[in-house]
Design an enzyme around this catalytic site. Structure first.
Site: not given
Ligand code: ADP
Ligand code: MG
Length: 489
Positions: A153, A168, A206
């Site tokens: 995530s 990032r 997710d």
């Protein structure tokens, strides 16, 4: 009947009205922005291709692994799909040592993750594990690998179902040498160093996991159209026709299975209408945004999700408290250091308690004000004012949530072709906020292309465990994909 306090609370509450005409306008604009996102990069709705090209129907079988790296914990689980919409899940959760999150190298972190997978396999699947090691010693170790779905995530640029480079780090992670590298390859190489019988088959978002998990567990063999999250944040993923995702043509490195003619799109709808062309805005929304660490982005999310609803209410209450013409919490000592005056000081779960308490003495509201904000001795009128504002903020969030749903129903034409359109949802807001679905559906019926008949066709069900069973299902779909990049190639 109305005191100045309740009159003023009611006036503020009206600023949160989101009438049918605005819902309709929102839907039209969502459809426009979603088409734009399917055609080009760097649009307000990202419409990210996930390279997952099929949804399960509940008959899938087998044992799969899933891991989830996204916050303070690393989760490892195995999922046995029974093939009859049910599954069994075994999992372990490990705290990630702080030093691995921020000061080490990517090799340190991924070796740690691979070791946790090894420990999990030894505890829960030792027979399989040892059989594999035996076969490897005999020089035939490649069969019978576990396929693993990797829920990661953080922002990634995905190139295929099991490849994507880290853009990032966020959420306190900072390991510079990983940026720009393929996170699936990093995990695979750490797994290979330990000789584990595991293939990283899929990189999982997710929200996509929520859609997959619902599609497997929902009644009957109808595939699910949309998975939506209303928790800390809000986002949705839906099944799109490949020929509508025109930007895929310009993605040179992309590789995927075209046989189903479909692909799941991760809408990233938290960023719907960042330009505020159609979203409703009150002074509280504008100030919340200005004081946030990302002004001007996630504007839809800032009106809908759990991270923000409490803060909107807090700001409205502060306005009432500061207003010398009305008395809010007048019997209560509230200091500028108190939680009411602290940014993010009010958790959205308070709104659910307030909305649920319909008693005349409002004892649950009083207890919640004390527990959440240290506000003792709130009067019935204080509670009434809190309730008026809460109701308005929660109802607007639920009605706004109908916008992407209606838009996707219309855009995909599913109401015309299917008798049931299945939708999976997850997150504390949709699960616990009283009447969230009822308010959402009311707005849905007000959209003329949906109407009463359309709403009847929409079946909404809770979908839990997207990063467990959903990720396992994506690993399954991926393992059948010939484009899957093989490890050790
Ligand atoms: P996550 O989004 O991290 O997967 P959740 O779905 O539980 O987790 O969502 C957490 C968010 O939901 C938080 O912003 C929290 O304030 C909010 N929340 C928690 N409990 C409730 C509740 N009972 N009613 C409404 N919102 C809630
Ligand atoms: Mg969640």
């Amino acid at each position: 009947m109305s005191s100045p306090l309740l009159a003023e609370a009611t006036r503020i509450a009206r600023e949160f009205d989101y009438p049918a005409a605005q819902v309709q306008r929102g839907v039209a604009e969502y459809i426009r922005q979603s088409n734009e996102g399917l055609a080009q990069e760097n649009t307000t709705l990202s419409q990210i291709p996930t390279f997952v090209t099929a949804v399960p129907n509940g008959t899938e079988k087998g044992l799969y692994l899933a891991v989830d790296l996204g916050g303070t914990n690393f989760r490892v689980c195995s999922v046995e799909l029974h093939g009859d919409t049910t599954f069994s899940l075994t999992q372990s959760k490990i705290m990630i040592p702080r030093e691995l999150m921020a000061s080490g190298t990517s090799k340190d972190l991924f070796t740690f993750l691979a070791r946790q997978i090894e420990a999990f396999l030894r505890i829960h699947h030792n027979e399989h594990f040892e059989a594999h090691q035996r076969r490897r010693r005999e020089g035939k170790g490649e069969e019978e690998l576990f396929d693993l779905g990797f829920t990661f995530s953080f922002p990634v640029r995905q190139y295929g179902i099991n490849s994507g480079t880290l853009i990032r780090w966020t959420k306190g992670f900072n390991i510079p040498d990983a940026v720009g590298h393929d996170v699936c390859a990093l995990l695979q190489s750490a797994i290979d160093d330990l000789d584990l019988p595991v293939r990283v088959a899929a990189l999982v978002n997710d929200t996509v996991g929520t859609l997959m998990a619902r599609s497997y567990t929902s009644p009957g063999e109808t595939g699910t159209l949309l998975g939506a999250i209303f928790g800390t944040g809000t986002n949705g993923a839906y099944v799109e026709k490949l020929d509508k995702i025109t930007k895929l043509k310009s993605m040179k490195d992309a590789h995927f299975d075209t046989s189903t003619g479909e692909m799941i799109i991760n809408a990233e709808w938290g960023s719907f209408d960042n330009q505020l062309g159609v979203l409703p805005s009150t002074i509280y929304d504008r100030e919340l945004d200005a004081d946030s660490n990302n002004p001007g982005i996630q504007m839809f999310e800032k009106r809908v999700s759990g991270m923000f609803l409490g803060e909107i209410l807090r700001r409205a209450l502060v306005a009432l408290h500061k207003d010398s013409k009305v008395d809010l919490f007048s019997n209560v000592s509230i200091t500028p250091e108190g939680l009411l005056y602290r940014q993010w000081g009010l958790d959205t779960s308070l709104l659910s308690v307030v909305e649920a308490d319909n008693t005349s003495q409002m004892t649950d509201i009083k207890t919640a004000l004390k527990d959440h904000l240290n506000i003792e001795n709130a009067s019935n009128e204080d509670c009434q004012a809190v309730k008026i504002l809460t109701h308005a903020i929660g109802k607007r969030a639920a009605r706004l949530s109908a916008v992407p749903l209606a838009a996707i129903l219309i855009h995909t034409g599913k109401l015309q072709t299917d008798d049931i359109v299945d939708v999976g949802v997850d997150g504390s807001v949709v699960e616990f906020y009283p009447n969230f679905e009822a308010h959402l559906r009311e707005a849905l019926r007000e959209v003329k292309e949906v109407g009463v008949e359309g709403d009847k066709k929409v079946r909404i069900g809770i979908s839990k465990d997207g990063s467990g069973v959903g990720a396992a299902l994506i690993a399954l779909v991926a393992s059948k994909d010939e484009n899957l990049k093989n490890p050790r190639e």
